[in-house]
Structure formats: structure tokens, C-alpha cells
Design a protein around this motif. Structure first.
Motif, PDB file in Angstrom:
ATOM      1  N   HIS A 143       0.840  -1.217   0.000  1.00 46.35           N
ATOM      2  CA  HIS A 143       0.000   0.000   0.000  1.00 46.35           C
ATOM      3  C   HIS A 143       0.870   1.259   0.000  1.00 46.35           C
ATOM      4  N   GLU A 144       1.946   1.218   0.805  1.00 43.90           N
ATOM      5  CA  GLU A 144       2.800   2.418   0.904  1.00 43.90           C
ATOM      6  C   GLU A 144       3.458   2.730  -0.436  1.00 43.90           C
ATOM      7  N   ALA A 145       3.889   1.686  -1.138  1.00 41.48           N
ATOM      8  CA  ALA A 145       4.564   1.903  -2.425  1.00 41.48           C
ATOM      9  C   ALA A 145       3.616   2.557  -3.425  1.00 41.48           C
ATOM     10  N   ARG A 146       2.324   2.350  -3.226  1.00 43.04           N
ATOM     11  CA  ARG A 146       1.351   2.959  -4.140  1.00 43.04           C
ATOM     12  C   ARG A 146       0.858   4.313  -3.626  1.00 43.04           C
ATOM     13  N   GLY A 147       1.433   4.736  -2.517  1.00 44.66           N
ATOM     14  CA  GLY A 147       1.022   6.004  -1.927  1.00 44.66           C
ATOM     15  C   GLY A 147      -0.364   5.947  -1.304  1.00 44.66           C
ATOM     16  N   ASP A 148      -0.817   4.717  -1.064  1.00 43.36           N
ATOM     17  CA  ASP A 148      -2.170   4.503  -0.546  1.00 43.36           C
ATOM     18  C   ASP A 148      -2.092   4.398   0.979  1.00 43.36           C
ATOM     19  N   THR A 149      -1.962   5.538   1.655  1.00 38.04           N
ATOM     20  CA  THR A 149      -1.623   5.492   3.080  1.00 38.04           C
ATOM     21  C   THR A 149      -2.830   5.593   4.011  1.00 38.04           C
ATOM     22  N   ALA A 150      -4.022   5.662   3.411  1.00 35.86           N
ATOM     23  CA  ALA A 150      -5.209   5.813   4.268  1.00 35.86           C
ATOM     24  C   ALA A 150      -5.739   4.468   4.760  1.00 35.86           C
ATOM     25  N   ARG A 151      -5.066   3.393   4.382  1.00 31.90           N
ATOM     26  CA  ARG A 151      -5.569   2.055   4.750  1.00 31.90           C
ATOM     27  C   ARG A 151      -4.986   1.641   6.093  1.00 31.90           C
ATOM     28  N   THR A 152      -5.785   1.753   7.129  1.00 31.21           N
ATOM     29  CA  THR A 152      -5.289   1.575   8.497  1.00 31.21           C
ATOM     30  C   THR A 152      -5.946   0.407   9.218  1.00 31.21           C
ATOM     31  N   LYS A 153      -6.831  -0.318   8.504  1.00 29.40           N
ATOM     32  CA  LYS A 153      -7.607  -1.335   9.227  1.00 29.40           C
ATOM     33  C   LYS A 153      -7.437  -2.738   8.639  1.00 29.40           C
ATOM     34  N   ILE A 154      -7.414  -3.699   9.528  1.00 29.43           N
ATOM     35  CA  ILE A 154      -7.362  -5.107   9.132  1.00 29.43           C
ATOM     36  C   ILE A 154      -8.634  -5.781   9.655  1.00 29.43           C
ATOM     37  N   ILE A 155      -9.293  -6.478   8.760  1.00 27.78           N
ATOM     38  CA  ILE A 155     -10.538  -7.152   9.128  1.00 27.78           C
ATOM     39  C   ILE A 155     -10.224  -8.584   9.584  1.00 27.78           C
ATOM     40  N   VAL A 156     -10.785  -8.955  10.724  1.00 28.77           N
ATOM     41  CA  VAL A 156     -10.515 -10.280  11.289  1.00 28.77           C
ATOM     42  C   VAL A 156     -11.828 -10.900  11.763  1.00 28.77           C
ATOM     43  N   PRO A 157     -12.204 -12.064  11.242  1.00 25.67           N
ATOM     44  CA  PRO A 157     -13.438 -12.706  11.716  1.00 25.67           C
ATOM     45  C   PRO A 157     -13.371 -13.061  13.207  1.00 25.67           C
ATOM     46  N   ASP A 158     -14.519 -13.153  13.841  1.00 20.46           N
ATOM     47  CA  ASP A 158     -14.524 -13.403  15.292  1.00 20.46           C
ATOM     48  C   ASP A 158     -14.138 -14.838  15.666  1.00 20.46           C
ATOM     49  N   SER A 159     -13.982 -15.703  14.655  1.00 20.57           N
ATOM     50  CA  SER A 159     -13.531 -17.066  14.959  1.00 20.57           C
ATOM     51  C   SER A 159     -12.014 -17.180  14.869  1.00 20.57           C
ATOM     52  N   ALA A 160     -11.314 -16.068  14.602  1.00 22.99           N
ATOM     53  CA  ALA A 160      -9.870 -16.123  14.330  1.00 22.99           C
ATOM     54  C   ALA A 160      -9.058 -16.531  15.550  1.00 22.99           C
ATOM     55  N   HIS A 161      -7.894 -17.068  15.285  1.00 25.89           N
ATOM     56  CA  HIS A 161      -6.907 -17.330  16.323  1.00 25.89           C
ATOM     57  C   HIS A 161      -6.488 -15.989  16.923  1.00 25.89           C
ATOM     58  N   GLY A 162      -6.234 -15.982  18.230  1.00 23.29           N
ATOM     59  CA  GLY A 162      -5.922 -14.737  18.922  1.00 23.29           C
ATOM     60  C   GLY A 162      -4.700 -14.017  18.388  1.00 23.29           C
ATOM     61  N   THR A 163      -3.798 -14.766  17.739  1.00 25.74           N
ATOM     62  CA  THR A 163      -2.595 -14.106  17.217  1.00 25.74           C
ATOM     63  C   THR A 163      -2.940 -13.154  16.077  1.00 25.74           C
ATOM     64  N   ASN A 164      -4.075 -13.360  15.363  1.00 27.87           N
ATOM     65  CA  ASN A 164      -4.388 -12.501  14.207  1.00 27.87           C
ATOM     66  C   ASN A 164      -4.587 -11.045  14.613  1.00 27.87           C
ATOM     67  N   PRO A 165      -5.528 -10.756  15.513  1.00 24.05           N
ATOM     68  CA  PRO A 165      -5.657  -9.353  15.937  1.00 24.05           C
ATOM     69  C   PRO A 165      -4.388  -8.831  16.606  1.00 24.05           C
ATOM     70  N   ALA A 166      -3.684  -9.704  17.331  1.00 32.36           N
ATOM     71  CA  ALA A 166      -2.457  -9.254  18.009  1.00 32.36           C
ATOM     72  C   ALA A 166      -1.399  -8.843  16.985  1.00 32.36           C
ATOM     73  N   SER A 167      -1.232  -9.652  15.925  1.00 32.10           N
ATOM     74  CA  SER A 167      -0.225  -9.316  14.908  1.00 32.10           C
ATOM     75  C   SER A 167      -0.613  -8.042  14.183  1.00 32.10           C
ATOM     76  N   ALA A 168      -1.918  -7.894  13.893  1.00 33.11           N
ATOM     77  CA  ALA A 168      -2.380  -6.692  13.197  1.00 33.11           C
ATOM     78  C   ALA A 168      -2.059  -5.459  14.038  1.00 33.11           C
ATOM     79  N   ALA A 169      -2.288  -5.560  15.338  1.00 37.72           N
ATOM     80  CA  ALA A 169      -1.985  -4.430  16.222  1.00 37.72           C
ATOM     81  C   ALA A 169      -0.483  -4.160  16.260  1.00 37.72           C
ATOM     82  N   MET A 170       0.316  -5.241  16.311  1.00 36.80           N
ATOM     83  CA  MET A 170       1.779  -5.092  16.311  1.00 36.80           C
ATOM     84  C   MET A 170       2.260  -4.374  15.052  1.00 36.80           C
ATOM     85  N   ALA A 171       1.572  -4.657  13.931  1.00 35.20           N
ATOM     86  CA  ALA A 171       1.983  -4.059  12.660  1.00 35.20           C
ATOM     87  C   ALA A 171       1.416  -2.638  12.512  1.00 35.20           C
ATOM     88  N   GLY A 172       0.743  -2.148  13.555  1.00 39.15           N
ATOM     89  CA  GLY A 172       0.287  -0.770  13.549  1.00 39.15           C
ATOM     90  C   GLY A 172      -1.104  -0.571  12.989  1.00 39.15           C
TER      91      GLY A 172
END
Ligand SMILES: *Cc1c(COP(=O)(O)O)cnc(C)c1O
Length: 477
Positions: free
Chosen positions: A145-174
Motif C-alpha cells: 500500500h505504501e509503495a502505491r502512496g495509498d496510506t489511508a488504509r489503516t484497518k485489518i478485518i478479522v473474523p470473530d472465529s480467528a486465532h488470537g494471534t491474528n488481531p495481536a499481529s495486526a496491532a503489532m503491525a500498527g
């Protein structure tokens, strides 16, 4: 059981070195003034200590171990033999390329076999675990996204059945995390997904089959919805046991994926041993991959830095010997063997689920994939016996409990993954034990509340153990 410190007796020793017959030299760097106080035991005492420890542990080689999502399956011994070859174990990571061509070829092969299996174009072996792979994949998405100058994308969608590491990794990645709810069948609710995506969507993280053991029949539509909104799709392939050789994340519309070699590709784990979470991606993401990756030309194999690599996620080349085990597993099974293994994993899960469905509620009945989830919610209301009580009682019967209280959307959950190598006899015996315990709970709930009765340790205070672990021994004298 005594600690090694408690076994210590002053003067007990192991190796007796001959007396020094060369002049002693005092080095010119600081030395500690006193020797550290270490346990003093003889060789046989130490050997007995570790054997005693081993007997207190429970592993796949001790009995049935149906741990859902995190997969404890039998790891063929030939993998260990290959990973133990001195040509692999005696290498130094800084050796020149020309002297490690065999090791590079093994890495290259592993990268490409994993790419084939997942339907991706390239793979990095660097990440050391599943969550680490997720983080790496999210950095790929961010770099794109950054290489395309598309910097407004700040959200990661995660289903509620996901493994707990998914939201944690998304948060770690900012990123901030947008949960989407599951539908009645246990898949992604398409309307909720359509509502969640937008110009701020960086991507989606999804496991398919998900942690309910359900393969989402709308998977192509799901990835399309995210792509139409300009987001990328990340496949959490930590547990690929149901689909290896049968279905590929790349064909489902995913752009990048990680796989846990320590779950699906047969490296022992659970005792803190090294893991590996290689990340695969489609060609348009290759230029951002962490370096080095191994390439090949007429002159041989080389380490390469992709054009816009975002850097390294780990030193050197990842957990190399774990990759060797995976390579051995893949090559010994071959394409047909891998497909047969996932077929057996699915068959075994369905067999066990069918044997249990009259004894306990199945959260999402119907055909499952490699795992299924029981819900003891109603059973607990009737008997007072919880999923934890049942899990503890299983220990008395020599069965490792399934994963408990996960996924979070199922109450009083027990999630079972029998794995591909278990025989019908083992599954029948395990089903009998489960049914017997569910019956015990109806007639004698107290006995389950106080289980386990036959193990060295009963019910440790898990919160205190996690929050205030005692990691140091204090000598009495
Ligand atoms: C185990 C698991 C992970 C995390 O893998 P680690 O190696 O423990 O970091 C992520 N997702 C799923 C579905 C898993 O089962």
C-alpha cells in the motif's frame, strides 16, 4: 519430584578432567570473583533427573493428543534423521555461498514446494513462528500500500472465529482491528463483511477451514469483496492439515499466507522447541519480501535481496533445520501422500465427531474438516461440570485434553483435532473415554470437579503460574 538443586550434594561431580599440566594464565578481561553456585550432581544422578522429568511430561508418543488448531501430530523419525545430518548441523551461517550449495538447494526446494502447496509464487523461510509469519505478511501488505502512496488504509478485518494471534499481529503491525461476525453456519457473514470494508481497509486475515473446522463455501466471494475495496487477503495457514494437496489459498483468492512447519509439516513442538512460519506471497508482493531468499541460476544457488525488501524479520535464514524436517516430510509423502494425509485427517475428525455427537453438543454439526468443536454449555447447566473439568478428567485416562475455551465464540468449548495417523482403534478407545466421562459428570460431578486424580500435579493455579512464575532457585545456605 525433587528439583535438580535439591538433588545437589556438595562435591558430587561428573567429568573429572586431568590436572592441568600447562602454566595457568590470567586473562586480561574481568573475571567473576567467585564461581557460580551450580547444582552438584553425578552423571547418573543428572541422567535420572532428566528421565524423571520426561516421565512427567505427556507427548504424542505417550498417547492420544487431540489438540485442536495447534496440532500435535506424529512426526516421522526419518525427518529427525535428515535434520541431524552433520552436513546440515555443522554449518556456520556465515560460510560462503559456494561452500553451502547443498543447504541452499534444500532451502530453495522447500521455498518452492511450499509455494506449490499454497498456490503462491515465492516464499521466505525467515519467520520463526506462526505469529511471526502473520506479522511478516502484514508488513508485506503495508509495503504494498505504501509503495502505491495509498496510506489511508489503516484497518485489518478479522473474523470473530480467528486465532488470537491474528488481531495481536495486526496491532503489532500498527493496524487497528475490525472484527466481523460469523454467520449461523460458522462462516464469514457476507453482509457484515461488505459493511466492514472500505477505503480504509488494508486487508483481511482469515483461516480456512477456520478454527471451527469449517471450510467457508463463500471463500471466493469473501476475497473478492476485500479486493474490490482495494484491500489484500492474508491466509492464516498455521494449520493446513485439512487442505494440503487438495485446496490452495492462492486459488481461493489470497495474496499472502503463512504456514506453521511445526504444526502441519511435522516438526515437534509444544516444549518450546524451535518453530518456523514461512510466508508465501503472489508475484506482485515478491519485491517486498524480507531478505535473504534463495534463488538459482546457471552458476548455482544464491542468497538474494528482493528489490524493495522491507528488511529482515530474523537473523540469518530462519530455523533451517525445521525447514529440513518439512522438506523431508513433503518429499517422503509426495503429492499423493500429502493429499492422502489431509484426507485421513478429515476422515478421523469426522469419525470422532460422529462417535461423540449423541453424547455431547457439537457447536456446528455437519461435516467438519480436520477438527471440530464441542460445546459443553448445556451440559454444564445440567450437571455443573465445565469443559475444564472434563479436560482435567481426561488426564486420568491418559488422554491429552483437546484445546479448551477456544474459539471464543463457542462457550465451554473443547476443540478436537485427532490428526491423520491415529487408527480407528485409538479413536474408538478415545470416544469411549469421552462418553464415559460425560456420563460420570451426570452421576458424580464432584469427582470431575476434583480431577485429575492420577497425575503428579492436580490443578495448578494457572494465573499465578503465568503472572508470577518462579524462575530462580534460592539456595538455603
Ligand atoms: C497456532 C496458530 C497460530 C500461531 O502460531 P504460533 O507458531 O503459535 O505463533 C496462528 N493461527 C492459527 C490458526 C493457529 O492454530
Amino acid at each position: 519430584m525433587e528439583l535438580i538443586f535439591e538433588r545437589s550434594r556438595h562435591g558430587h561431580k561428573m567429568a573429572l578432567l586431568p590436572a592441568c599440566d600447562v602454566p595457568e594464565v590470567t586473562p586480561d578481561f574481568p573475571l567473576r570473583s567467585e564461581a557460580p553456585k551450580l547444582p552438584e550432581v553425578s552423571e547418573v544422578e543428572m541422567s535420572r533427573h532428566y528421565s524423571a522429568l520426561e516421565q512427567q511430561a505427556f507427548g504424542v508418543n505417550d498417547g492420544f493428543y487431540p489438540l485442536g488448531s495447534c496440532t500435535m501430530k506424529y512426526n516421522p523419525a526419518v525427518n529427525e534423521t535428515a535434520a541431524g545430518l552433520p552436513g546440515f548441523t555443522e554449518l556456520h551461517p556465515l560460510q560462503p555461498e559456494s561452500s553451502v550449495q547443498g543447504a541452499l538447494e534444500a532451502m530453495y526446494l522447500t521455498q518452492h514446494l511450499l509455494a506449490d502447496i499454497t498456490g503462491m509464487d515465492d516464499v521466505t523461510l525467515q519467520p520463526a513462528a506462526g505469529a511471526h509469519g502473520e506479522y511478516t505478511g502484514l508488513l508485506l501488505i503495508r509495503a504494498y500500500h505504501e509503495a502505491r502512496g495509498d496510506t489511508a488504509r489503516t484497518k485489518i478485518i478479522v473474523p470473530d472465529s480467528a486465532h488470537g494471534t491474528n488481531p495481536a499481529s495486526a496491532a503489532m503491525a500498527g493496524y487497528s482491528v475490525v472484527p466481523v461476525k460469523s454467520n449461523a453456519a460458522g462462516g464469514v457473514d457476507l453482509d457484515a463483511l461488505r459493511e466492514a470494508v472500505g477505503p480504509d481497509t488494508a486487508g483481511l486475515m482469515l483461516t480456512n477451514p477456520n478454527t471451527l473446522g469449517i471450510f467457508d463455501p463463500n471463500i471466493r466471494e469473501i476475497t473478492q469483496i476485500v479486493h474490490d475495496a482495494g484491500g489484500l487477503c492474508y491466509y492464516d495457514g498455521a494449520n493446513l492439515n485439512a487442505v494440503v494437496g487438495r485446496a490452495r489459498p492462492g486459488d481461493m483468492g489470497f495474496d499472502c499466507v503463512h504456514v506453521n512447519l511445526h504444526k502441519t509439516f511435522s516438526t515437534p513442538h509444544g516444549g518450546g522447541g524451535p518453530g518456523s512460519g514461512p510466508v508465501g506471497c503472489k508475484a506482485f508482493l515478491e519485491e517486498y519480501l524480507p531478505h535473504p531468499i534463495v534463488t538459482k541460476d546457471d552458476a548455482g544457488y544464491h542468497f538474494m535481496k528482493p528489490a524493495h525488501s522491507f528488511g529482515r524479520v530474523r537473523m540469518f535464514y530462519g530455523n533451517f533445520l525445521v525447514a529440513i524436517r518439512a522438506l523431508t516430510y513433503i518429499l517422503t509423502l509426495g503429492g499423493d501422500g500429502l493429499a492422502e494425509a489431509s484426507g485421513m485427517a478429515v476422515l478421523n475428525a469426522n469419525y470422532l465427531m460422529t462417535r461423540l455427537k449423541d453424547a455431547i453438543d457439537i457447536a456446528y454439526p455437519g461435516t467438519c474438516m480436520h477438527e471440530f468443536v464441542m460445546t459443553l454449555e448445556k451440559y454444564k447447566e445440567e450437571t455443573g461440570v465445565s469443559a475444564l473439568d472434563v479436560a482435567k478428567r481426561l488426564l486420568d485416562y491418559g488422554i491429552h485434553p483437546p484445546t479448551m475455551y477456544f474459539p471464543l465464540i463457542v462457550h465451554e468449548a473443547l476443540m478436537a483435532e485427532p490428526t491423520e495417523t491415529e487408527s480407528k482403534e485409538t479413536l474408538d478407545a478415545a470416544a469411549d473415554v469421552f462418553c464415559k466421562i460425560f456420563e460420570e459428570g451426570r452421576t458424580d460431578p464432584e469427582m470431575l470437579h476434583s480431577a485429575p486424580h492420577d497425575t503428579a500435579i492436580g490443578r495448578p493455579d494457572e494465573v499465578t503460574a503465568a503472572r508470577h512464575p518462579k524462575l530462580r532457585y534460592t539456595w538455603a545456605d
